[in-house]
Design a protein around this motif. Structure first.
Motif, PDB file in Angstrom:
ATOM      1  N   ASP A  63      40.660 173.263 140.581  1.00 56.78           N
ATOM      2  CA  ASP A  63      41.647 174.318 140.433  1.00 56.78           C
ATOM      3  C   ASP A  63      41.026 175.611 139.932  1.00 56.78           C
ATOM      4  O   ASP A  63      41.708 176.630 139.831  1.00 56.78           O
ATOM      5  N   GLU A  64      39.761 175.593 139.574  1.00 54.55           N
ATOM      6  CA  GLU A  64      39.104 176.797 139.082  1.00 54.55           C
ATOM      7  C   GLU A  64      38.268 177.395 140.195  1.00 54.55           C
ATOM      8  O   GLU A  64      37.412 176.739 140.769  1.00 54.55           O
ATOM      9  N   GLU A  65      38.523 178.666 140.489  1.00 56.77           N
ATOM     10  CA  GLU A  65      37.788 179.349 141.545  1.00 56.77           C
ATOM     11  C   GLU A  65      36.931 180.429 140.902  1.00 56.77           C
ATOM     12  O   GLU A  65      37.323 181.585 140.804  1.00 56.77           O
ATOM     13  N   GLN A  66      35.776 180.053 140.406  1.00 51.92           N
ATOM     14  CA  GLN A  66      34.854 180.969 139.765  1.00 51.92           C
ATOM     15  C   GLN A  66      33.585 181.033 140.603  1.00 51.92           C
ATOM     16  O   GLN A  66      32.716 180.187 140.489  1.00 51.92           O
ATOM     17  N   PRO A  67      33.457 182.038 141.483  1.00 51.69           N
ATOM     18  CA  PRO A  67      32.277 182.084 142.345  1.00 51.69           C
ATOM     19  C   PRO A  67      31.001 182.373 141.569  1.00 51.69           C
ATOM     20  O   PRO A  67      31.001 183.150 140.616  1.00 51.69           O
ATOM     21  N   LEU A  68      29.940 181.703 141.963  1.00 56.54           N
ATOM     22  CA  LEU A  68      28.618 182.042 141.457  1.00 56.54           C
ATOM     23  C   LEU A  68      28.170 183.316 142.142  1.00 56.54           C
ATOM     24  O   LEU A  68      28.600 183.628 143.252  1.00 56.54           O
ATOM     25  N   SER A  69      27.307 184.083 141.515  1.00 59.02           N
ATOM     26  CA  SER A  69      27.029 185.399 142.073  1.00 59.02           C
ATOM     27  C   SER A  69      25.553 185.742 142.047  1.00 59.02           C
ATOM     28  O   SER A  69      24.857 185.441 141.084  1.00 59.02           O
ATOM     29  N   GLY A  70      25.106 186.332 143.138  1.00 56.15           N
ATOM     30  CA  GLY A  70      23.891 187.107 143.165  1.00 56.15           C
ATOM     31  C   GLY A  70      22.598 186.398 143.458  1.00 56.15           C
ATOM     32  O   GLY A  70      21.616 187.049 143.762  1.00 56.15           O
ATOM     33  N   ASP A  71      22.498 185.078 143.372  1.00 61.25           N
ATOM     34  CA  ASP A  71      21.215 184.401 143.480  1.00 61.25           C
ATOM     35  C   ASP A  71      21.212 183.504 144.711  1.00 61.25           C
ATOM     36  O   ASP A  71      21.907 182.497 144.756  1.00 61.25           O
ATOM     37  N   VAL A  72      20.404 183.889 145.713  1.00 59.40           N
ATOM     38  CA  VAL A  72      20.376 183.117 146.955  1.00 59.40           C
ATOM     39  C   VAL A  72      19.812 181.724 146.733  1.00 59.40           C
ATOM     40  O   VAL A  72      20.086 180.809 147.502  1.00 59.40           O
ATOM     41  N   THR A  73      19.040 181.525 145.642  1.00 60.58           N
ATOM     42  CA  THR A  73      18.477 180.203 145.373  1.00 60.58           C
ATOM     43  C   THR A  73      19.548 179.216 144.916  1.00 60.58           C
ATOM     44  O   THR A  73      19.293 178.020 144.849  1.00 60.58           O
ATOM     45  N   LEU A  74      20.749 179.713 144.579  1.00 70.43           N
ATOM     46  CA  LEU A  74      21.829 178.805 144.216  1.00 70.43           C
ATOM     47  C   LEU A  74      22.384 178.074 145.422  1.00 70.43           C
ATOM     48  O   LEU A  74      23.121 177.107 145.280  1.00 70.43           O
ATOM     49  N   LEU A  75      22.048 178.556 146.612  1.00 75.67           N
ATOM     50  CA  LEU A  75      22.571 177.942 147.828  1.00 75.67           C
ATOM     51  C   LEU A  75      21.817 176.656 148.138  1.00 75.67           C
ATOM     52  O   LEU A  75      20.594 176.641 148.233  1.00 75.67           O
ATOM     53  N   ASP A  76      22.552 175.585 148.266  1.00 70.31           N
ATOM     54  CA  ASP A  76      21.978 174.285 148.573  1.00 70.31           C
ATOM     55  C   ASP A  76      22.873 173.635 149.618  1.00 70.31           C
ATOM     56  O   ASP A  76      24.052 173.391 149.362  1.00 70.31           O
TER      57      ASP A  76
END
Length: 403
Positions: A215-228
């Motif tokens: 229920d929490e929509e808190q996007p991570l931001s700014g770091d392409v290395t977070l993409l998995d």
């Protein structure tokens, strides 16, 4: 002096609008029978040695997510799956302002069983063969027994350049006529080991129950290395402007991969026999389908179901488990007339809604013009789509298995 919160909104510069990019990834949770889960060391993340992840990858256009898990496991580890069943689904958003995109990744988890217990990969209470002599003896033993190709890979010591790893091994699978060469660093990890590993946010949430809820929509931001997994660079480029086809040229379909969530809602105790909640397509005389629909950008699948079921039937959905995932690939025209090469990935959930309330369509000018409880015995006569029959069969199998 007024606080920042009290300043007029027009005094603050608005953030640039990011182009939404949606993708689907599928992963296998592979157990060795002793409580360990197979994790692989992959590049990326904040540390120079990467982080740990599950076998799998991004679902390709037209590919069933289950097939991506099967292929990823074989390509990355040399192991073959005996069975692959849906486990759970999640979603997260990573915003990349410098690239001008917001990446929404739908993540599908499958439970994977192996044909046998792989003796060559380390696990809880079971060290892997690390010396050359042990590796050779292990392979000679495997060559003498009847086994599926890739059931038990050859192991070699992990390179020292990878630093301190928790009893991890590098696995090298010799090439064969029907299997690739695989090389990875990984092992079966016990639950107590997972907490101390550098895991991505979605794995911490789905394997350890940590992190944000659906229920929490808190996007991570700014770091392409977070993409998995890592993102395809082509997805970061703006889509090309569609060119007007010359007279006589064949129409080229637009590629569309659309994930959606649906629910099997059955009232087994209805006086006239079991009945099923279905919705009817707008403009159709008798085409009934499951309640549910497309997952919007940044939306968790279960939140999509809550929204869709309320819009289509005016009922509050009580979430149930994920019981099936289907895939359909076809070329046809969208309702607005565009020719599309369409790949539908459908998540099928169990669950419940109030059975003492009459369903009614809430959404105006939507794709549904009627919702109703349909007797299960009348599904074929009423024109229920094949997906409804398949989902009902999956629900029955889940119900009987759970019982």
């Amino acid at each position: 002096m007024p606080s920042a919160e009290s300043q007029p909104s027009q005094s603050r510069p608005s953030a640039p609008k990011l182009r939404p990019v949606q993708r689907t990834a599928a992963y296998g949770v592979v157990s060795d029978g002793s409580g360990g889960v197979l994790l692989l060391r992959v590049p990326g993340g904040n540390g120079p040695q990467g982080r740990w992840s599950l076998p799998g990858g991004v679902v390709r256009h037209g590919e069933h997510p289950r097939d991506r898990v099967r292929a990823g496991l074989l390509e990355q580890t040399g192991l073959r799956a005996a069975s692959i069943t849906p486990r759970d689904a999640g979603a997260d958003v990573v915003e990349l302002p410098e690239q001008g995109v917001s990446v929404h990744t739908l993540r599908l988890l499958f439970d994977v069983t192996l044909p046998g217990r792989p003796a060559g990969i380390g696990g809880p209470g079971r060290p892997a063969a690390l010396s050359e002599e042990e590796v050779l003896a292990h392979q000679l033993e495997l060559d003498r027994i009847d086994r599926l190709p890739g059931e038990d890979p050859v192991v070699t010591p992990a390179p020292e350049s990878l630093g301190e790893l928790p009893a991890a091994v590098a696995v090298v699978v010799p090439p064969g006529p029907d299997r690739p060469v695989a090389q990875f660093v990984g092992r079966f990890m016990a639950e107590g080991e997972l907490a101390g590993l550098p895991l991505s946010g979605f794995l911490r949430s789905m394997l350890l129950g940590e992190g944000e809820g659906e229920d929490e929509e808190q996007p991570l931001s700014g770091d392409v290395t977070l993409l998995d997994p890592p993102i395809d660079p082509a997805l970061l480029l703006p889509p090309p402007e569609p060119a007007e086809p010359a007279v006589g040229d064949p129409e080229v379909p637009v590629f569309v991969q659309r994930p959606a969530a649906y629910a099997v809602l059955v009232d087994e105790d209805a006086p006239g026999g079991p009945r099923m909640l279905l919705s009817k397509f707008t403009g159709s005389a008798s085409t009934w389908t499951l309640p549910g629909g497309g997952i919007d950008h940044g939306e968790h699948p279960r939140l999509a179901l809550h929204r869709e079921i309320y819009e289509e039937a005016g009922l509050t959905y009580q979430a149930g488990p994920l019981i099936d995932i289907s895939s359909r690939h076809f070329v046809g025209r969208a309702p607005h007339g565009r020719l599309e090469d369409f790949h539908a990935v459908r998540l099928i959930y169990a669950g419940s809604v109030p059975v003492d309330q009459e369903p009614q369509v809430i959404e105006v000018d939507g794709s549904t013009d009627e919702a109703a409880w349909i007797p299960v015995a009348d599904l074929t006569r009423m024109g229920a789509v094949p997906t409804a029959h398949e989902a009902l069969a999956a629900w029955r199998a889940y119900r009987d298995g759970a019982g």
